[in-house]
Design a protein around this motif. Structure first.
Motif, PDB file in Angstrom:
ATOM      1  N   VAL A  38      60.298  80.749  96.063  1.00  0.00           N
ATOM      2  CA  VAL A  38      58.853  79.787  95.787  1.00  0.00           C
ATOM      3  C   VAL A  38      59.491  79.090  97.190  1.00  0.00           C
ATOM      4  CG1 VAL A  38      58.089  77.663  94.502  1.00  0.00           C
ATOM      5  CG2 VAL A  38      58.941  80.021  93.149  1.00  0.00           C
ATOM      6  N   SER A  78      55.211  77.508  82.178  1.00  0.00           N
ATOM      7  CA  SER A  78      55.706  78.756  82.823  1.00  0.00           C
ATOM      8  C   SER A  78      54.857  80.097  81.776  1.00  0.00           C
ATOM      9  CB  SER A  78      56.809  79.524  83.124  1.00  0.00           C
ATOM     10  OG  SER A  78      57.627  78.274  84.404  1.00  0.00           O
ATOM     11  N   CYS A  83      53.186  82.782  84.393  1.00  0.00           N
ATOM     12  CA  CYS A  83      53.479  83.387  85.467  1.00  0.00           C
ATOM     13  C   CYS A  83      54.768  84.056  85.077  1.00  0.00           C
ATOM     14  CB  CYS A  83      53.856  82.219  86.818  1.00  0.00           C
ATOM     15  SG  CYS A  83      54.796  81.491  87.787  1.00  0.00           S
ATOM     16  N   CYS A  86      57.960  83.099  87.883  1.00  0.00           N
ATOM     17  CA  CYS A  86      59.139  81.604  86.567  1.00  0.00           C
ATOM     18  C   CYS A  86      59.278  81.540  85.913  1.00  0.00           C
ATOM     19  CB  CYS A  86      57.660  80.523  86.795  1.00  0.00           C
ATOM     20  SG  CYS A  86      57.470  79.720  88.577  1.00  0.00           S
ATOM     21  N   HIS A  90      63.270  81.046  84.802  1.00  0.00           N
ATOM     22  CA  HIS A  90      63.575  79.337  84.442  1.00  0.00           C
ATOM     23  C   HIS A  90      64.027  80.326  82.814  1.00  0.00           C
ATOM     24  CE1 HIS A  90      62.825  76.243  86.724  1.00  0.00           C
ATOM     25  NE2 HIS A  90      61.964  77.359  87.514  1.00  0.00           N
ATOM     26  N   PHE A 144      55.683  71.992  87.125  1.00  0.00           N
ATOM     27  CA  PHE A 144      55.647  73.421  87.141  1.00  0.00           C
ATOM     28  C   PHE A 144      53.614  73.811  86.913  1.00  0.00           C
ATOM     29  CE2 PHE A 144      59.639  73.407  87.188  1.00  0.00           C
ATOM     30  CZ  PHE A 144      60.568  74.228  87.153  1.00  0.00           C
ATOM     31  N   VAL A 147      54.168  74.323  90.432  1.00  0.00           N
ATOM     32  CA  VAL A 147      54.512  75.676  91.120  1.00  0.00           C
ATOM     33  C   VAL A 147      54.331  77.091  91.086  1.00  0.00           C
ATOM     34  CG1 VAL A 147      56.889  76.360  91.457  1.00  0.00           C
ATOM     35  CG2 VAL A 147      56.463  74.371  91.788  1.00  0.00           C
ATOM     36  N   ASN A 148      53.789  76.930  88.905  1.00  0.00           N
ATOM     37  CA  ASN A 148      53.549  78.531  88.870  1.00  0.00           C
ATOM     38  C   ASN A 148      52.583  78.547  89.664  1.00  0.00           C
ATOM     39  OD1 ASN A 148      54.103  76.940  85.604  1.00  0.00           O
ATOM     40  ND2 ASN A 148      55.280  78.217  87.297  1.00  0.00           N
ATOM     41  N   ALA A 151      53.090  79.992  93.153  1.00  0.00           N
ATOM     42  CA  ALA A 151      54.038  81.494  92.771  1.00  0.00           C
ATOM     43  C   ALA A 151      52.905  82.700  92.270  1.00  0.00           C
ATOM     44  CB  ALA A 151      54.896  81.073  91.826  1.00  0.00           C
TER      45      ALA A 151
END
Length: 331
Positions: A38, A78, A83, A86, A90, A144, A147-148, A151
């Motif tokens: 990521v 996530s 996603c 992710c 996690h 997230f 980030v999700n 990604a």
């Protein structure tokens, strides 16, 4: 050769300099891995990379709140954002906290036995406020939501080669390998020097005066700056559409994009479309969507445009998840 990267050639750790090298070094120290897909995929845009790392570190890794609870939030968000990359990451990190049953229960869509974890998961997956939470939990959720999207837009779903992350045994073993690093308690604020010279707006009310709030202000500014790659009409279409978004996944197909793009000049539509997909349905970004906008533009521009969409959605989600949340000290 199989790769996790769809459209971006990352800066390799051995060739990194400046801000990118500093982020990679802190990643290796605090996350225990020098190569994280990521963050590698964000490396062509050093300010986006540093701000994303600061947001994740100050919310998920550092602070007073239980890492297990924050990993439940990260995994729940996530799952809600669809996603798989992710989710796998996690789930493994929840294994690393030592609660193997919790990790697999959440990943399978079940409800944790512990009432506090169950409440955290319900809050994270509902995309709404309603739980008693602190800045670290809010920050983790918002990290997230950003980030999700990055990604999903820029990586494949393969956390490990040949999709080995789908094996419960592999996830469990991976968690055990990372256990010592994950269970360390990190001091807050160590990532903030990496973003201290970057533009940032005001800190959010829910995180004012905290390292999480400062990191969020830096990430929001770095992400929204990517809108400068679009013309005025395209940028307005993205902003207006996200502002009216109800937080749910768009209908299948592309008809939902027709109205927002109708008033955008033809030459600007590809950029507006890609930014809207990154914001509201990043898992639907296709090679054709990227090619239609990108042309000869560098990797940095692609990262920045996707970050604009992701940050726009993150800001919108902030209004939902803090609406009725009762903030405390996060402990």
């Amino acid at each position: 050769m199989e790769t996790q990267f769809r459209y971006v050639t990352p800066v390799p750790p051995h060739a990194a300099t400046g801000r990118v090298a500093q982020v990679y070094a802190q990643l290796a120290d605090d996350f225990g891995m020098a190569r994280m897909a990521v963050f590698l995929t964000l490396s062509p845009a050093p300010d986006v990379l540093a701000a994303t790392w600061a947001m994740l570190r100050e919310s998920l890794l550092a602070g007073k709140a239980s890492r297990t609870g924050k990993e439940v939030v990260a995994l729940g968000v996530s799952l809600a954002n669809r996603c798989p990359f992710c989710v796998a990451a996690h789930t493994t990190l929840l294994h690393a906290t030592g609660d193997h049953r919790l990790a697999e229960t959440v990943a399978a869509g079940g409800t944790p036995d512990d009432p506090e974890h169950a409440a955290m998961l319900a809050w994270a997956t509902s995309r709404r406020g309603g739980a008693q939470i602190g800045p670290e939990h809010i920050g983790t959720a918002l990290a997230f939501h950003f980030v999700n999207r990055m990604a999903s837009a820029l990586l494949t779903e393969n956390l490990l080669p040949a999709n080995l992350q789908k094996s419960r045994l592999v996830r469990s073993v991976g968690g055990r390998v990372m256990a010592r690093t994950v269970r360390r308690r990190l001091l807050s604020g160590a990532s903030l020097p990496l973003v201290a010279d970057l533009p940032a707006g005001p800190e959010p009310a829910w995180g004012a005066g905290t390292s999480v709030g400062a990191a969020y202000a830096a990430l929001r500014a770095a992400g929204i700056a990517g809108g400068e790659l679009l013309g005025d009409a395209a940028r307005a279409a993205v902003a207006d559409t996200v502002a009216a978004w109800d937080g749910e996944h768009p209908p299948m197909g592309g008809a939902w994009l027709d109205a927002p793009l109708a008033e955008v000049p033809a030459g600007e539509r590809a950029g507006a479309r890609l930014a809207l997909l990154a914001a509201l349905a990043p898992y639907r970004v296709t090679d054709a969507d990227v090619a239609a906008w990108r042309g000869s533009r560098p990797d940095e521009d692609l990262v920045r445009l996707c970050a604009y969409g992701a940050a726009s959605a993150m800001e919108r989600m902030e209004t939902f998840i803090t609406a009725s949340a009762l903030t405390g000290d996060g402990s």
